[in-house]
Design an enzyme around this catalytic site. Structure first.
Site, PDB file in Angstrom:
ATOM      1  N   LYS A  12      -4.480  -1.808  15.507  1.00  0.00           N
ATOM      2  CA  LYS A  12      -3.754  -0.872  16.398  1.00  0.00           C
ATOM      3  C   LYS A  12      -4.547  -0.797  17.586  1.00  0.00           C
ATOM      4  O   LYS A  12      -5.921  -1.015  17.893  1.00  0.00           O
ATOM      5  CB  LYS A  12      -3.813   0.479  16.162  1.00  0.00           C
ATOM      6  CG  LYS A  12      -2.913   0.870  14.649  1.00  0.00           C
ATOM      7  CD  LYS A  12      -3.115   2.068  14.193  1.00  0.00           C
ATOM      8  CE  LYS A  12      -2.000   2.233  12.917  1.00  0.00           C
ATOM      9  NZ  LYS A  12      -2.306   1.329  11.560  1.00  0.00           N
ATOM     10  N   SER A  42     -13.851   0.502  10.070  1.00  0.00           N
ATOM     11  CA  SER A  42     -12.901   0.783   9.173  1.00  0.00           C
ATOM     12  C   SER A  42     -13.521   0.076   7.876  1.00  0.00           C
ATOM     13  O   SER A  42     -13.758  -1.075   8.000  1.00  0.00           O
ATOM     14  CB  SER A  42     -11.635   0.342   9.278  1.00  0.00           C
ATOM     15  OG  SER A  42     -10.691   0.448   8.226  1.00  0.00           O
ATOM     16  N   ALA A  43     -13.260   0.671   6.714  1.00  0.00           N
ATOM     17  CA  ALA A  43     -13.797   0.215   5.411  1.00  0.00           C
ATOM     18  C   ALA A  43     -12.760  -1.165   5.235  1.00  0.00           C
ATOM     19  O   ALA A  43     -13.125  -2.071   4.259  1.00  0.00           O
ATOM     20  CB  ALA A  43     -13.509   1.070   4.163  1.00  0.00           C
ATOM     21  N   ASP A  44     -11.830  -1.469   5.856  1.00  0.00           N
ATOM     22  CA  ASP A  44     -10.728  -2.457   5.697  1.00  0.00           C
ATOM     23  C   ASP A  44     -11.475  -3.937   6.002  1.00  0.00           C
ATOM     24  O   ASP A  44     -11.231  -4.720   5.130  1.00  0.00           O
ATOM     25  CB  ASP A  44      -9.591  -2.525   6.514  1.00  0.00           C
ATOM     26  CG  ASP A  44      -8.637  -1.070   6.223  1.00  0.00           C
ATOM     27  OD1 ASP A  44      -8.827  -0.477   5.277  1.00  0.00           O
ATOM     28  OD2 ASP A  44      -7.688  -1.103   7.305  1.00  0.00           O
ATOM     29  N   GLU A 102       1.000  -1.079   0.095  1.00  0.00           N
ATOM     30  CA  GLU A 102      -0.064   0.190   0.090  1.00  0.00           C
ATOM     31  C   GLU A 102       0.872   1.188   0.070  1.00  0.00           C
ATOM     32  O   GLU A 102       2.065   1.159   0.192  1.00  0.00           O
ATOM     33  CB  GLU A 102      -0.906   0.062   1.145  1.00  0.00           C
ATOM     34  CG  GLU A 102      -0.043  -0.138   2.543  1.00  0.00           C
ATOM     35  CD  GLU A 102      -0.711   0.807   3.729  1.00  0.00           C
ATOM     36  OE1 GLU A 102      -0.808   1.855   3.360  1.00  0.00           O
ATOM     37  OE2 GLU A 102      -1.108  -0.002   4.861  1.00  0.00           O
ATOM     38  N   ASP A 134     -18.256   4.236  13.542  1.00  0.00           N
ATOM     39  CA  ASP A 134     -17.127   4.316  12.941  1.00  0.00           C
ATOM     40  C   ASP A 134     -16.374   3.100  12.878  1.00  0.00           C
ATOM     41  O   ASP A 134     -15.814   2.510  13.765  1.00  0.00           O
ATOM     42  CB  ASP A 134     -16.271   5.215  13.911  1.00  0.00           C
ATOM     43  CG  ASP A 134     -14.949   5.741  13.196  1.00  0.00           C
ATOM     44  OD1 ASP A 134     -14.562   5.157  12.216  1.00  0.00           O
ATOM     45  OD2 ASP A 134     -14.266   6.700  13.947  1.00  0.00           O
ATOM     46  N   LYS A 186      -5.810  10.517   0.934  1.00  0.00           N
ATOM     47  CA  LYS A 186      -5.958   9.334   1.507  1.00  0.00           C
ATOM     48  C   LYS A 186      -7.297   8.644   0.854  1.00  0.00           C
ATOM     49  O   LYS A 186      -8.175   9.071   0.957  1.00  0.00           O
ATOM     50  CB  LYS A 186      -6.029   9.298   3.122  1.00  0.00           C
ATOM     51  CG  LYS A 186      -5.969   7.939   3.851  1.00  0.00           C
ATOM     52  CD  LYS A 186      -5.793   8.105   5.185  1.00  0.00           C
ATOM     53  CE  LYS A 186      -5.981   6.856   6.036  1.00  0.00           C
ATOM     54  NZ  LYS A 186      -5.854   6.797   7.509  1.00  0.00           N
TER      55      LYS A 186
END
Length: 781
Positions: free
Chosen positions: A196, A177-179, A54, A175, A118
């Protein structure tokens, strides 16, 4: 190893058997929004291990120029471990899979600018579409967008730093993450150091389970259940859903996932290296304070993570930065090893289905057994086990003694504004495309002979190291004889060869570490020299020290009926053919070997060395030259007719003639000009009386010599390949020698073998491999 043809560059598109992914790749490459680098395209077509990287870490994680150094490091980690890096990002509104050094520098230089974004999955169409209205953006891809773009070209492995997750309080903020959703719908395996630790790790794992994404954590030698890692810390206090022992297991899981056509992704958590980890107890305190400050400042949404990371950096007094670098380097290394093991599995699957032959995948860094070993232990295989004898014909017709090495080919890939668009610049780093294969002069010669169906044995040594074991494994996979390969204990190292090629892929510089052959113990050499019977042809390369080389050649001379061939390898090593103590060995100088195969520089080096050592003043040398019957007027005019004026002006045929007392047959490889044959004929040779060969017989013996009948000189011209046809020059000269040996072993004369050997060398020039697999098509010719 001299080049055999003029070299140039060729791009390759997927063949008619291309997969759906390859067909999609071709379409996307041409649509103006998406571009796949040539290196990545060729690697995927050749089914090499490819690892996606990435770029958000460069555009929004590290400042310039630290991000440039990190980008260079991670690509190097992939290459050193046997893979091809595919760095993915957006440059001027174009999605790029694979970036050359200039493109990477442009992207990293743009870090922090308002036009550098980003980019997640949702942003790709926006940033690419804006290019059509004159707004050019650069962008670093997140895990989700990198996965998507990697999947579009067929890349299955992605190495990164940390996975996004469910934020604390997501039950009200949503909230997430799109991951995580990307892992639920895109079949790419992501290797990271987990989430994290300021995220909600239990809810993250629960969300991934709902999405149908596999999650496993590498055991790293630990027994039983292990914790899912927490980025800077090896443990999070949350047990991982599954535990993965090593890269082989990971590759097997990925292979099964794709074989089952499961469309969701996989996440393999790789704990940060122990020496770089920050204890969980320390990080818990730091993270609680960082989150408190974020809440007090009202930081939410996409700004939350960057704010907290910056605070963590402050609170750890910078200790989080080297930890970041260590973990991402570890993840990329592990991702590459997994990709390599996956390539082995897929190659074996195709081989079992009759679709392809296994490719060479050297094991550079991993001490674990390869998937080849695992498969051979669990099912019947042609690979011998440790209790079985190596593959070996009982009495080989051809023995090739010399180097078996790991080859690195570095092709100069200049920037658009480079001061020299052809040659790499000395005393500095140069952008390049680096490939590695199994090579070594003797190996290439033996492989060429093997592909033509000859009974051949390679005599060489490897170290007791990973490269040596991988080399033997590859020889066995190819069905080659391994009985002649001897493993030496440490500190002996498997030989390595590095070729630096210019932008046209002509050799600029080569470096070779062949010390393993130059320092072989005398008892081991004696053991290697023990042959059950006399081979028809014995080929020795110049990677041996002089004494060992002459023992090999003496073995061939003393076994009646064996034709000996010497491949000089380089201008420096070529001189080893002359004994170090000429006075004691003077009687053995005439001849030293039956056939030599130098390039023009090696020929000149041999000639100049003989002149310097005053060998042309010896009565024995003059006796042979006098018997050739060269007229007092000289041979300049007939040489120009039978070769070319340019070669005569360069003095090449004249040098070869002067060397005939030592080497009765000299085949000089001249690149695109062909092959120059200079040969001392025996009195009984029928060529002396054949009308169609008369123009090549430039002189005849009239003094009654029983050893010399005349002089034969001929230039074999060759097809000159265009730039679009040549892929690599590495190994083409060795291919020539290997095919020549097959012809000699079948009872043919040198003149009958040259043209087929030239044709074979042309096939290798068209191939990325050191010896073209297409040589099989020449069997029977």
């Amino acid at each position: 190893m001299g080049t055999f043809f003029r070299t140039a560059h060729r791009s390759r598109l997927p063949s008619g058997r291309a997969t759906f992914a390859a067909l999609g790749r071709r379409s996307l490459t041409n649509n103006g929004f998406f571009r796949v680098s040539e290196e990545v395209r060729e690697a995927l077509h050749a089914k090499k291990p490819v690892v996606a990287l990435e770029t958000t870490i460069y555009t929004h994680g590290f400042p310039y120029p630290e991000n440039v150094a990190l980008a260079s490091l991670l690509e190097s980690v992939v290459r050193v471990n046997g893979g091809v890096p595919a760095t993915i990002g957006i440059l001027d509104g174009v999605a790029r899979v694979g970036m050359d050094p200039e493109e990477l520098i442009r992207l990293t230089e743009s870090a922090g600018k308002s036009t550098t974004l980003k980019l997640s999955r949702r942003d790709l169409s926006y940033v690419c579409g804006q290019r059509l209205v004159g707004k050019n953006f650069n962008g670093g891809t997140t895990i989700s967008s990198t996965m998507l773009l990697a999947h579009l070209v067929g890349i299955k492995i992605f190495g990164t730093g940390g996975l996004g997750g469910v934020h604390r309080g997501a039950e009200s903020s949503m909230d997430i993450s799109a991951d995580l959703t990307e892992l639920g719908r895109t079949p790419v395996a992501v290797i990271s150091s987990g989430c994290k630790s300021f995220l909600d790790i239990p809810r993250t794992l629960e969300y991934l389970e709902t999405e149908g994404a596999y999650v496993g954590t590498f055991a790293d030698g630990r027994k039983g259940d292990v914790d899912f890692p927490a980025f800077w810390s090896r443990d999070s206090g949350v047990k991982s859903p599954t535990t993965v022992e090593n890269e082989i297991e990971a590759a097997a899981i990925i292979h099964a996932q794709h074989s089952l056509n499961i469309s969701s992704g996989l996440h393999f958590a790789n704990p940060i290296p122990t020496e770089s980890a920050i204890p969980k107890e320390t990080m818990d305190v730091v993270i609680e304070e960082a989150i408190r400050q974020a809440n007090a400042s009202g930081i939410t949404g996409k700004d939350n993570t960057p704010f907290i990371l910056n605070k963590i950096k402050e609170l750890t007094q910078g200790a989080s930065i080297p930890a970041n670098k260590a973990l991402i380097e570890s993840n990329v290394r592990r991702a590459t090893i997994v990709a390599r093991e996956l390539a082995i599995l897929e190659s074996k699957q195709e081989g079992a289905q009759g679709l392809a032959s296994p490719a060479f995948n050297p094991i550079w860094s991993s001490p674990v057994p390869t998937s080849e070993d695992t498969l051979s232990n669990s099912s019947p295989s042609s690979r011998p086990s440790s209790s079985q004898s190596p593959i070996a014909p009982s009495e080989p017709d051809i023995v090739v003694a010399g180097a078996l090495a790991v080859d690195f080919s570095c092709d100069y890939a200049p920037f658009a504004n480079s001061s020299d668009p052809l040659e790499p610049v000395p005393h500095t780093s140069n952008p390049a495309v680096v490939n590695q294969t199994l090579g070594g002069v003797a190996h290439n010669i033996a492989k060429a002979a093997h592909l033509l169906g000859a009974s051949v044995q390679l005599k060489s040594t490897v170290g007791d190291d990973l490269s040596g074991r991988a080399a033997i494994s590859q020889l066995e996979d190819e069905g080659m004889d391994t009985a002649g390969i001897h493993t030496l204990p440490k500190p002996a190292r498997t030989a390595q060869y590095v070729a630096i090629n210019n932008a046209n892929k002509d050799l600029t510089l080569a470096m070779a570490d062949m010390k393993i052959l130059e320092t072989i113990p005398f008892p081991k050499l004696t053991e290697m020299l023990a042959l059950p019977s006399a081979p028809k042809v014995l080929v020795a390369d110049a990677n041996w020290d002089s004494a060992s080389l002459h023992r090999w050649l003496a073995l061939g001379r003393n076994r009646g009926g064996t034709t000996t061939v010497f491949e000089p390898v380089s201008t420096a090593k070529a001189l080893r053919i002359f004994p170090s103590d000429l006075k004691k060995s003077e009687s053995d100088l005439y001849p030293l070997v039956d056939i030599i195969t130098p390039n023009e520089r090696e020929l000149t080096a041999l000639h100049n060395h003989a002149y310097k050592m005053r060998l042309f003043e010896a009565p024995e040398w003059f006796g042979v030259i006098d018997a050739l019957g060269i007229p007092s007027s000289g041979l300049r005019v007939p040489l120009a007719h039978t070769t070319s004026p340019a070669l005569v002006d360069a003095g090449l045929p004249q040098q070869a003639i002067k060397l005939l007392p030592f080497f009765p047959t000299i085949l000089t490889k001249l690149g695109p000009r062909g092959v120059l044959l200079v040969q001392m004929l025996k009195p009984e040779n029928p060529v002396l009386s054949q009308a169609d060969e008369a123009r090549h017989v430039l002189s005849r013996c009239y003094n009654g010599s029983k050893e010399v009948g005349g002089l034969y000189v001929r230039l074999y011209e060759t097809e000159v390949l265009g730039k679009e046809d040549v892929v690599s020059v590495n190994g083409c000269g060795d291919t020539f020698v290997g095919v020549l040996a097959v012809g000699l072993g079948s009872g043919k004369g040198v003149r009958e073998c040259v043209e087929l050997a030239q044709r074979a060398a042309g096939l290798t020039l068209r191939s990325a491999e050191s010896v073209s697999p297409e040589l099989r098509s020449l069997r029977g010719l």
